[in-house]
Design a protein around this motif. Structure first.
Motif, short mmCIF file in Angstrom:
data_model
loop_
_atom_site.label_atom_id
_atom_site.label_comp_id
_atom_site.label_asym_id
_atom_site.label_seq_id
_atom_site.Cartn_x
_atom_site.Cartn_y
_atom_site.Cartn_z
N CYS A 37 -21.50 -20.77 -37.43
CA CYS A 37 -22.86 -20.24 -37.48
C CYS A 37 -23.23 -20.03 -38.95
O CYS A 37 -22.47 -19.44 -39.72
CB CYS A 37 -22.93 -18.92 -36.72
N CYS A 40 -23.81 -15.70 -39.20
CA CYS A 40 -22.71 -14.73 -39.08
C CYS A 40 -21.36 -15.33 -39.47
O CYS A 40 -20.39 -14.60 -39.62
CB CYS A 40 -22.64 -14.16 -37.67
N GLU A 41 -21.27 -16.67 -39.57
CA GLU A 41 -20.09 -17.41 -39.99
C GLU A 41 -19.04 -17.58 -38.90
O GLU A 41 -17.95 -18.09 -39.15
CB GLU A 41 -19.42 -16.77 -41.21
N LYS A 42 -19.34 -17.19 -37.69
CA LYS A 42 -18.39 -17.34 -36.59
C LYS A 42 -18.11 -18.81 -36.33
O LYS A 42 -19.02 -19.64 -36.34
CB LYS A 42 -18.97 -16.68 -35.33
N ASN A 84 -25.84 -15.52 -30.41
CA ASN A 84 -26.29 -14.17 -30.77
C ASN A 84 -27.25 -14.19 -31.95
O ASN A 84 -28.32 -13.56 -31.90
CB ASN A 84 -25.09 -13.28 -31.09
N CYS A 85 -26.90 -14.91 -33.01
CA CYS A 85 -27.80 -14.97 -34.16
C CYS A 85 -29.11 -15.66 -33.79
O CYS A 85 -30.19 -15.23 -34.22
CB CYS A 85 -27.13 -15.70 -35.32
N LEU A 142 -26.68 -8.51 -38.39
CA LEU A 142 -25.25 -8.50 -38.66
C LEU A 142 -24.68 -7.09 -38.80
O LEU A 142 -23.47 -6.91 -38.80
CB LEU A 142 -24.93 -9.29 -39.93
N ASP A 155 -23.14 -8.85 -27.43
CA ASP A 155 -23.07 -9.38 -28.80
C ASP A 155 -21.63 -9.26 -29.28
O ASP A 155 -21.15 -8.16 -29.57
CB ASP A 155 -24.02 -8.58 -29.70
N ARG A 157 -20.24 -10.66 -32.00
CA ARG A 157 -20.02 -11.01 -33.40
C ARG A 157 -19.16 -9.99 -34.12
O ARG A 157 -18.21 -10.35 -34.84
CB ARG A 157 -21.36 -11.19 -34.12
N TRP A 158 -19.47 -8.70 -33.95
CA TRP A 158 -18.70 -7.68 -34.64
C TRP A 158 -17.26 -7.68 -34.14
O TRP A 158 -16.31 -7.60 -34.94
CB TRP A 158 -19.32 -6.29 -34.44
N ARG A 161 -15.46 -10.59 -35.57
CA ARG A 161 -15.26 -10.39 -37.01
C ARG A 161 -14.14 -9.37 -37.27
O ARG A 161 -13.33 -9.55 -38.19
CB ARG A 161 -16.57 -9.93 -37.65
N PHE A 196 -15.67 -16.99 -40.31
CA PHE A 196 -15.92 -15.76 -41.05
C PHE A 196 -15.43 -15.87 -42.49
O PHE A 196 -14.56 -15.11 -42.95
CB PHE A 196 -15.31 -14.55 -40.34
#
Length: 249
Positions: A37, A40-42, A84-85, A142, A155, A157-158, A161, A196
């Motif tokens: 992504c 978010c870099e996922k 998500n983003c 983010l 979500d 992402r967190w 991460r 990430f």
């Protein structure tokens, strides 16, 4: 948040390249900037990524007219986004928000990953830089973690991460033992398969060889150049000063 460098593409007449349908651009985008992504870099499989419109294809004006319909098929209006983003960004108008963006700016000058898998604004960021950094966080959310008013348990992402931050921290400990039990190639492989960039870049801040490998790639034992994060904008980092971030020209 990783600063990415996309190619400029044009048609036979020299006009900006259009791809119809726009989803057909996904393989080229993934090959060029990696299956991450852009926001978010996922790490994601290709099938899970969206061709994300920088200027939202469904953004409308006060009369309900689509503002950027003319950019719907334009290569230069594409990045990659996770579900998500993509969902949080939605119809938001980047021309109004004016955030820093990963394809034109170096967000690592203003944001960093810290313990807990949190993305936070660096100390000393002020003025217009702070405004545009906050605009980026607002654009894709983010900073949404448990306790945030807009956090949703859908979500992930967190949570993802955080897991990668813990993984990077464990390998930092192994890397710094008197007799290391991990090596640069393993770290790079883990970064490539988990994504990430900012997490690995932040955790290994004291190790130039790791930062260099994340940014530029490195030659493995077989002499093959491995680039875990393709088309990272190398000029956004100061090779003479621990690969610290530079403001992108």
């Amino acid at each position: 948040m990783r600063p990415v460098e996309k190619s400029a593409r044009f048609d036979a007449l020299g006009a900006p390249l259009e791809i119809d349908p726009y989803d057909a651009a996904k393989p080229d985008l993934c090959d060029e900037i990696g299956t991450f992504c852009s926001f978010c870099e996922k790490y994601n499989s290709r099938s899970a990524l969206h061709v994300e419109h920088i200027y939202a294809k469904n953004a409308v004006d006060a009369q309900g007219n689509k503002i950027y319909d003319h950019l719907k098929l334009r290569w230069d209006n594409f990045l990659l986004g996770c579900v998500n983003c993509n969902g949080v960004k939605g119809k938001k108008d980047v021309a109004v928000l004016n955030p820093f963006m990963p394809h034109t700016d170096n967000l690592l000058c203003y944001l960093e990953a810290i313990t807990g898998g949190l993305i936070v604004i660096k100390n000393g960021v002020t003025g217009n830089d702070l405004t545009r950094t906050n605009a980026y966080l607002e654009l894709v959310g983010l900073d949404r973690v448990p306790g945030h008013l807009k956090y949703s348990d859908k979500d992930d992402r967190w949570d993802n991460r955080l897991k990668v931050y813990d993984l990077a921290t464990r390998h930092l400990a192994k890397y710094t033992q008197v007799v290391p039990t991990t090596d640069l190639e393993t770290i790079v492989d883990l970064a490539q398969t988990n994504g990430f960039f900012t997490v690995w870049y932040s955790v290994f801040h004291a190790f130039d060889e790791v930062r260099s490998a994340l940014i530029n790639g490195f030659n493995n034992a077989q002499g093959v150049l491995v680039k875990p994060f393709p088309e990272t904008h190398a000029a956004s980092f100061n090779a003479a000063n621990h690969y610290n971030p530079l403001t992108r020209p």
